[in-house]
Design a protein around this motif. Structure first.
Motif, short mmCIF file in Angstrom:
data_model
loop_
_atom_site.label_atom_id
_atom_site.label_comp_id
_atom_site.label_asym_id
_atom_site.label_seq_id
_atom_site.Cartn_x
_atom_site.Cartn_y
_atom_site.Cartn_z
N THR A 9 14.24 -6.88 56.71
CA THR A 9 13.67 -7.45 55.49
C THR A 9 12.82 -8.67 55.81
OG1 THR A 9 15.68 -8.74 55.11
CG2 THR A 9 15.55 -6.56 54.08
N GLN A 10 12.09 -9.13 54.83
CA GLN A 10 11.11 -10.18 55.06
C GLN A 10 11.73 -11.55 55.32
OE1 GLN A 10 8.05 -9.98 55.65
NE2 GLN A 10 7.00 -11.86 55.05
N GLY A 11 12.79 -11.90 54.53
CA GLY A 11 13.33 -13.25 54.66
C GLY A 11 12.32 -14.30 54.17
N ASP A 26 11.48 -0.57 58.28
CA ASP A 26 10.73 -1.81 58.15
C ASP A 26 10.39 -2.08 56.68
OD1 ASP A 26 9.18 -4.03 58.53
OD2 ASP A 26 7.57 -3.00 59.62
N TYR A 27 10.96 -3.16 56.14
CA TYR A 27 10.67 -3.57 54.78
C TYR A 27 9.83 -4.86 54.74
CZ TYR A 27 14.44 -0.33 53.54
OH TYR A 27 15.24 0.79 53.40
N THR A 28 9.33 -5.28 55.88
CA THR A 28 8.56 -6.53 55.92
C THR A 28 7.14 -6.29 55.42
OG1 THR A 28 7.77 -6.23 58.21
CG2 THR A 28 9.92 -7.27 57.90
N TRP A 29 6.44 -7.37 55.17
CA TRP A 29 5.05 -7.28 54.73
C TRP A 29 4.30 -8.52 55.22
CZ3 TRP A 29 4.14 -11.58 51.80
CH2 TRP A 29 5.25 -12.16 51.17
N GLY A 45 19.88 4.59 53.70
CA GLY A 45 20.53 4.97 54.95
C GLY A 45 20.76 3.84 55.92
N ALA A 46 20.53 2.60 55.48
CA ALA A 46 20.70 1.45 56.38
C ALA A 46 22.17 1.11 56.58
CB ALA A 46 19.96 0.24 55.83
N ASP A 47 22.52 0.74 57.81
CA ASP A 47 23.88 0.33 58.16
C ASP A 47 24.02 -1.18 58.30
OD1 ASP A 47 25.19 3.02 58.65
OD2 ASP A 47 23.45 3.16 59.98
N MET A 48 22.90 -1.85 58.54
CA MET A 48 22.92 -3.30 58.77
C MET A 48 21.56 -3.86 58.34
SD MET A 48 22.67 -2.94 62.92
CE MET A 48 23.48 -1.32 62.82
N VAL A 49 21.52 -5.16 58.09
CA VAL A 49 20.27 -5.76 57.63
C VAL A 49 20.00 -7.05 58.39
CG1 VAL A 49 21.47 -6.91 55.71
CG2 VAL A 49 18.99 -6.61 55.61
N GLY A 50 18.76 -7.18 58.86
CA GLY A 50 18.32 -8.39 59.55
C GLY A 50 16.89 -8.69 59.16
N MET A 51 16.31 -9.70 59.80
CA MET A 51 14.97 -10.14 59.40
C MET A 51 13.96 -10.18 60.54
SD MET A 51 16.04 -13.33 56.92
CE MET A 51 17.24 -13.12 55.59
N THR A 52 14.38 -9.81 61.76
CA THR A 52 13.47 -10.01 62.90
C THR A 52 13.24 -8.76 63.75
OG1 THR A 52 15.35 -10.78 64.24
CG2 THR A 52 14.06 -12.46 63.09
N GLY A 53 13.81 -7.63 63.37
CA GLY A 53 13.69 -6.44 64.20
C GLY A 53 12.30 -5.83 64.25
N MET A 54 11.50 -6.11 63.23
CA MET A 54 10.11 -5.64 63.20
C MET A 54 9.20 -6.84 62.91
SD MET A 54 9.69 -2.42 63.88
CE MET A 54 8.27 -1.74 63.00
N PRO A 55 8.04 -6.88 63.54
CA PRO A 55 7.42 -5.81 64.33
C PRO A 55 7.76 -5.83 65.82
CG PRO A 55 5.85 -7.58 64.05
CD PRO A 55 7.10 -8.01 63.31
#
Length: 248
Positions: free
Chosen positions: A159-161, A105-108, A177-187
């Motif tokens: 990521t935050q987006g 989780d890279y969101t804030w 170690g990430a294989d893919m990136v999206g913006m909605t997986g967390m929280p």
């Protein structure tokens, strides 16, 4: 009854026969849109468009707490979250569908827990394995039954987006170690765990992340449209098989 959260491009479910829409109020505000109840192959499902019908909500504007709460209150047996991603690792090229098993989780700044506020006890939720193993297995078996070569596992970087990442940021995610990136997986994943609802992700890979594969400096929607369509077609086949042949 299985719940499905639709991401970018998935506003309608293939083979879905709608029976009713229901506005749901929650203690955490309004969900992205009304819940849509219906049948796939005679099996009941409930669907919500994460970004709202018409894609009006950016990733950081989504009321994730209300969405998960609304679905959990329907007594669903599990939540399948569809979320488009960019491929980082060579094993997840555009056009494929991944079923990740880990997340970073890279969101804030997002409301990320139900356990906060006056007189609410602090709860430390175990998220060692963020995706439910049985529901993941169900999705992978559904993919096999549907003839879709889904990618088993992988780390989803959230990521935050709403902007896309820089090439340097993607290199950082890869080092992490990430294989893919999206913006909605967390929280989403954490909130579903707090509500005790099995949760798993179907991640259609719609483009290479910045600086990866044949990605150019500007990743446009046009450049990913063919892969986008191919991945969403595969997602539809997996969902139909999961609903009609799976059990949880």
């Amino acid at each position: 009854m299985l719940a499905i959260i639709g991401g970018s491009g998935l506003y309608r479910l293939p083979g879905f026969e709608s029976t009713q829409r229901q506005i749901v109020r929650t203690p955490f505000g309004d969900p992205s849109c009304p819940l849509t109840f219906g049948l796939i192959g005679g099996h009941p499902v409930v669907f919500i468009a994460r970004h709202g019908y018409g894609h009006s909500l950016a990733p950081h504007e989504i009321n994730y707490r209300a969405n998960i709460w609304a679905l959990a209150e329907q007594g669903v047996s599990g939540i399948v979250a569809v979320g488009s991603v960019g491929g980082i690792s060579a094993g997840v090229p555009p056009g494929t569908v991944a079923v990740p098993d880990q997340i970073i989780d890279y969101t804030w700044g997002r409301a990320h827990t139900y356990f906060e506020g006056a007189d609410i006890p602090v709860v430390h939720t175990d998220l060692t394995l963020p995706y439910d193993a049985r529901l993941r297995a169900r999705l992978l078996q559904a993919a096999k039954s549907a003839g879709v070569d889904a990618h088993d596992g992988g780390v989803y970087a959230c990521t935050q987006g709403p902007r896309l990442e820089t090439a340097a940021e993607i290199r950082r995610l890869e080092r992490d170690g990430a294989d893919m990136v999206g913006m909605t997986g967390m929280p989403e994943a954490a909130l579903a765990r707090e509500k005790g609802v099995p949760y798993a992700c179907l991640a259609p890979v719609v483009n290479w992340a910045a600086g990866k594969g044949d990605s150019v400096a500007s990743v446009t929607f046009d450049s990913q449209s063919q892969a986008f369509a191919a991945a969403l077609e595969s997602v539809g086949k997996i969902l139909i098989a999961a609903v009609t042949h799976g059990s949880h």
